[in-house]
Design a protein around this motif. Structure first.
Motif, short mmCIF file in Angstrom:
data_model
loop_
_atom_site.label_atom_id
_atom_site.label_comp_id
_atom_site.label_asym_id
_atom_site.label_seq_id
_atom_site.Cartn_x
_atom_site.Cartn_y
_atom_site.Cartn_z
N ALA A 106 0.84 -1.20 0.00
CA ALA A 106 0.00 0.00 0.00
C ALA A 106 0.87 1.25 0.00
O ALA A 106 1.94 1.26 0.60
N LYS A 107 0.40 2.27 -0.72
CA LYS A 107 1.03 3.59 -0.62
C LYS A 107 0.79 4.15 0.78
O LYS A 107 -0.15 3.74 1.46
N LEU A 108 1.64 5.08 1.17
CA LEU A 108 1.43 5.74 2.46
C LEU A 108 0.13 6.53 2.40
O LEU A 108 -0.04 7.38 1.51
N PRO A 109 -0.82 6.27 3.29
CA PRO A 109 -2.11 6.98 3.24
C PRO A 109 -1.93 8.48 3.43
O PRO A 109 -0.98 8.92 4.11
N PRO A 110 -2.83 9.29 2.86
CA PRO A 110 -2.71 10.75 2.99
C PRO A 110 -3.08 11.26 4.37
O PRO A 110 -2.92 12.45 4.65
N PHE A 111 -3.62 10.41 5.23
CA PHE A 111 -3.90 10.79 6.61
C PHE A 111 -3.84 9.53 7.46
O PHE A 111 -3.88 8.41 6.97
N LEU A 112 -3.73 9.72 8.76
CA LEU A 112 -3.62 8.59 9.68
C LEU A 112 -4.95 7.83 9.75
O LEU A 112 -6.00 8.44 9.94
N ILE A 113 -4.87 6.51 9.60
CA ILE A 113 -6.08 5.68 9.76
C ILE A 113 -6.19 5.35 11.24
O ILE A 113 -5.89 4.25 11.71
N GLU A 114 -6.57 6.33 12.02
CA GLU A 114 -6.68 6.22 13.48
C GLU A 114 -7.99 6.88 13.91
O GLU A 114 -8.57 7.67 13.16
N ASP A 115 -8.45 6.56 15.14
CA ASP A 115 -9.65 7.22 15.66
C ASP A 115 -9.45 8.73 15.67
O ASP A 115 -10.35 9.49 15.28
N ARG A 128 -12.55 8.58 0.86
CA ARG A 128 -13.55 8.05 1.79
C ARG A 128 -13.34 6.57 2.05
O ARG A 128 -13.59 6.08 3.15
N TYR A 129 -12.88 5.82 1.06
CA TYR A 129 -12.65 4.39 1.24
C TYR A 129 -11.59 4.12 2.30
O TYR A 129 -11.58 3.06 2.93
N LEU A 130 -10.67 5.08 2.50
CA LEU A 130 -9.70 4.96 3.59
C LEU A 130 -10.32 5.40 4.91
O LEU A 130 -10.09 4.78 5.95
N ASP A 131 -11.10 6.47 4.87
CA ASP A 131 -11.76 6.97 6.07
C ASP A 131 -12.66 5.89 6.68
O ASP A 131 -12.78 5.79 7.90
N LEU A 132 -13.26 5.09 5.81
CA LEU A 132 -14.17 4.03 6.29
C LEU A 132 -13.43 2.93 7.05
O LEU A 132 -14.06 2.11 7.72
N ARG A 133 -12.11 2.88 6.94
CA ARG A 133 -11.34 1.90 7.72
C ARG A 133 -11.21 2.32 9.18
O ARG A 133 -10.88 1.49 10.03
N ARG A 134 -11.45 3.60 9.47
CA ARG A 134 -11.31 4.07 10.84
C ARG A 134 -12.45 3.54 11.71
O ARG A 134 -13.60 3.47 11.28
N ASN A 135 -12.11 3.19 12.94
CA ASN A 135 -13.11 2.58 13.84
C ASN A 135 -14.34 3.45 14.00
O ASN A 135 -15.47 2.96 13.93
N VAL A 136 -14.13 4.77 14.22
CA VAL A 136 -15.26 5.64 14.53
C VAL A 136 -16.24 5.72 13.36
O VAL A 136 -17.46 5.78 13.55
N VAL A 137 -15.71 5.71 12.13
CA VAL A 137 -16.59 5.79 10.96
C VAL A 137 -17.29 4.45 10.74
O VAL A 137 -18.48 4.39 10.46
N GLN A 139 -17.97 2.21 12.93
CA GLN A 139 -18.99 2.00 13.96
C GLN A 139 -20.27 2.76 13.66
O GLN A 139 -21.37 2.29 13.97
N ASN A 140 -20.15 3.94 13.03
CA ASN A 140 -21.35 4.69 12.63
C ASN A 140 -22.18 3.89 11.63
O ASN A 140 -23.41 3.85 11.71
N LEU A 141 -21.51 3.26 10.66
CA LEU A 141 -22.25 2.47 9.67
C LEU A 141 -22.79 1.18 10.27
O LEU A 141 -23.85 0.70 9.85
N GLN A 142 -22.09 0.64 11.25
CA GLN A 142 -22.64 -0.53 11.94
C GLN A 142 -23.89 -0.16 12.73
O GLN A 142 -24.85 -0.93 12.78
N LEU A 143 -23.87 1.04 13.33
CA LEU A 143 -25.06 1.52 14.03
C LEU A 143 -26.21 1.70 13.03
O LEU A 143 -27.35 1.32 13.31
#
Length: 586
Positions: A106-115, A128-137, A139-143
């Motif tokens: 993988a290329k270095l992501p343009p932002f940290l994939i962290e909470d 957005r496909y990277l943002d969706l890897r973050r827990n907080v995002v 969890q929103n879709l799981q809700l």
């Protein structure tokens, strides 16, 4: 399967097992002879360990080549961790890696994939496909998924049937602007994307499907803000052979079920408030009832005392800001500037302080005696230490202004607790509102809303006084759902179209199919629609609905990830019989 377990599954009871995991590299910590890798998937995170004297040279070489977000398959043995981490479910174990396969670098992501990420909104929406890897995002879709599942479960148990209605429909002049779709096979004609399945669900009632629902995508071409998107989802429902009370009872049950299933909250009885009372007491048809601060009308106490601003006003109205008598002149000036902003539009703010020693102080002392001010304080149920804030002007305008001030004071005083939920039914809306610009009546809800039976006689003589058989559900000052008892008889529907300024020909052209259906035995029916995205954001404790949509648009209605909307080729335009755009300046 490429894996035997997920990254959130292993526990202390699995120690000694040989396992295969797949996921993304969250982070790497190299301590020389020991290397730790956090491997993440949708289910959680597992710590991997590589030991220089235990793991093979090939494994160590591959681990040393890893970067963030590499996709791996690893094989290894579950071990008990020496330094346990009670913040994650897998915190008692780690996996000693025997084999590593890099499934994809993988290329270095343009932002940290962290909470807590370093990416701004626009950057995260572009990727957005990277943002969706973050827990907080995630969890929103799981809700969101859970709310949808529980909605279906409740409605299925109430004998509702889910029916899909068309997405390519007919444009109508009422309501917000339609998104239109040109028809290639019918040159010069257009479909519209539905703002709601309203007429189709009414036709389903005529068809005998007495309980319908749909979790449905809708579209409105309107100005955007945090709680609006050009495409949104609603829980759309309709019932036959019911009255308003049946609808309120059924869908109060749905909201109770969702709060219990999703938030484990038992709701109190849902109170009801008429539209007239909501406007009189809160200046809003969607009042936030988590706190008091109700409006108190003060015309009789403050007019005809020589203060021209109040004397000339249609309405003088105030709120009691409890515990605010200690506000400094600077703080009051800041509040005054706040209400005078163009977004609020007030011309000024009057205060009356009830000091702890029982004395009074106001910004209009020269016009009012202590007895006058004490009478106002008593009317507002103020106690020593409180301060009454007063606005005046045109009734409709000043109520809206004071509503904004009330909400602002609620925020400043910490009265709008996001973990507290107050649900309210607002009923008896006006059926019609008069638009000065177009010089005609408009439906406040939509043209198919039935008037209160006792008000039908007023349609011809006093249309502005007719109440609608309509209802909204409000949670914490946000309208989450609305509906009405529908007109189901052709003569009354024709009268409604007449009032709204439709000629017989226009009514036939736009809604002839519905009028025709009413002639074949339409049952009494009523319905409601809930803003699904708004419900999810409320359950998630977030203001913006964008956080609960997988691929949202930005505030300009653009999808910056796929760069949409975009231009299309001249060839496509020709196929659609759409004239080519003129050159700039022509």
């Amino acid at each position: 399967m490429l894996r035997s377990h997920t990254c959130g599954e292993l526990r202390i009871s699995d120690v000694g097992q040989e396992v295969v995991l797949c996921g993304w590299v969250q982070r790497i910590r190299d301590k020389g002879q020991l290397i730790w890798v956090d491997l993440r998937d949708r289910y959680g995170l597992t710590q991997l360990i590589v030991e220089e004297n235990v793991s093979s040279a090939d494994t160590i070489s591959k681990i040393n080549s890893l970067g963030r977000e590499f996709v791996l398959q690893i094989k290894g043995q579950v071990k008990e961790r020496e330094a346990k981490n009670d913040k994650i479910a897998t915190g008692e174990i780690e996996v000693l890696v025997n084999e590593v396969q890099i499934l994809n670098p993988a290329k270095l992501p343009p932002f940290l994939i962290e909470d807590e990420t370093d990416g701004g909104d626009e950057l995260r929406m572009k990727y957005r496909y990277l943002d969706l890897r973050r827990n907080v995002v995630r969890q929103n879709l799981q809700l969101r998924h859970r709310v949808a599942r529980e909605t279906r479960q409740f409605l299925d148990a109430q004998d509702f049937i889910e029916v899909e209605t068309p997405v390519l429909i007919k444009s109508t002049p009422e309501g917000a602007r339609d998104f239109v779709v040109p028809s290639r096979m019918n040159p010069g004609e257009f479909y519209a994307l539905p703002q709601s399945p309203q007429t189709f669900k009414q036709l389903l009632m005529v068809s005998g499907f007495d309980r319908y629902y749909q979790i449905v995508k809708c579209f409105r071409d309107e100005d955007l803000r945090a709680d609006r998107q050009p495409e949104f989802t609603q829980i759309d429902c309709e019932m036959s052979f019911v009255e308003q009370e049946d609808v309120l009872h059924t869908f109060e049950g749905l909201i109770r079920h969702l709060f219990k299933a999703v938030k484990n909250i038992e709701l109190d009885t849902v109170p009801r408030m008429t539209y007239a009372d909501a406007m009189r007491l809160y200046g809003s048809d969607k009042p936030d009832t988590r706190f008091g601060m109700q409006f108190v009308e003060l015309n009789s106490l403050l007019q005809n005392k020589g203060f021209g601003v109040f004397d000339a006003a249609e309405l003088v109205v105030g709120i009691n800001a409890k515990g605010c008598a200690n506000y400094s002149r600077k703080e009051i000036d800041q509040l005054t500037d706040w209400v005078k902003r163009p977004q609020i539009g007030a011309k000024g703010l009057v205060y009356i302080k009830y000091n702890e020693d029982g004395s009074t102080k106001s910004s209009v002392d020269k016009f009012y005696s202590d007895e006058d001010k004490l009478a106002v304080l008593k009317e507002c149920q103020a106690e020593p230490g409180d301060m009454v804030l007063v606005l005046s002007g045109n009734t409709n305008a000043v109520r809206k202004q004071l509503n904004e001030l009330r909400l602002e004071m609620g925020n400043r005083l910490g009265l709008r607790n996001p973990d507290e939920y107050k649900v309210l039914w607002v009923v008896d809306f006006p059926l019609l509102e008069f638009d000065e610009e177009s010089n005609r009546w408009h439906a406040m809800h939509h043209p198919f809303t039935s008037p209160k039976p006792e008000d039908i006689a007023l349609l011809s003589s006093k249309p502005g006084e007719v109440r609608a058989n309509a209802y909204d559900m409000v949670i914490n000052g946000t309208e989450v759902g609305g509906g009405s008892v529908r007109i189901f008889q052709k003569p009354l529907q024709q009268k409604m179209f007449d009032l709204l300024g439709f000629s017989p020909e226009e009514a036939e052209k736009q809604f002839g199919f519905l009028m025709s259906a009413f002639e074949f035995g339409a049952p009494p029916h009523a319905g409601i629609a809930f803003g699904f995205d708004r419900l999810c954001s409320l359950f998630g404790g977030v203001d913006s609905i964008r956080d609960f949509i997988a691929f949202p648009k930005n505030n300009n209605g653009r999808d910056v990830m796929i760069d949409s909307p975009s231009s299309i080729s001249e060839e496509q335009l020709k196929e659609l019989s759409i004239a080519l755009r003129a050159e700039k300046g022509q």
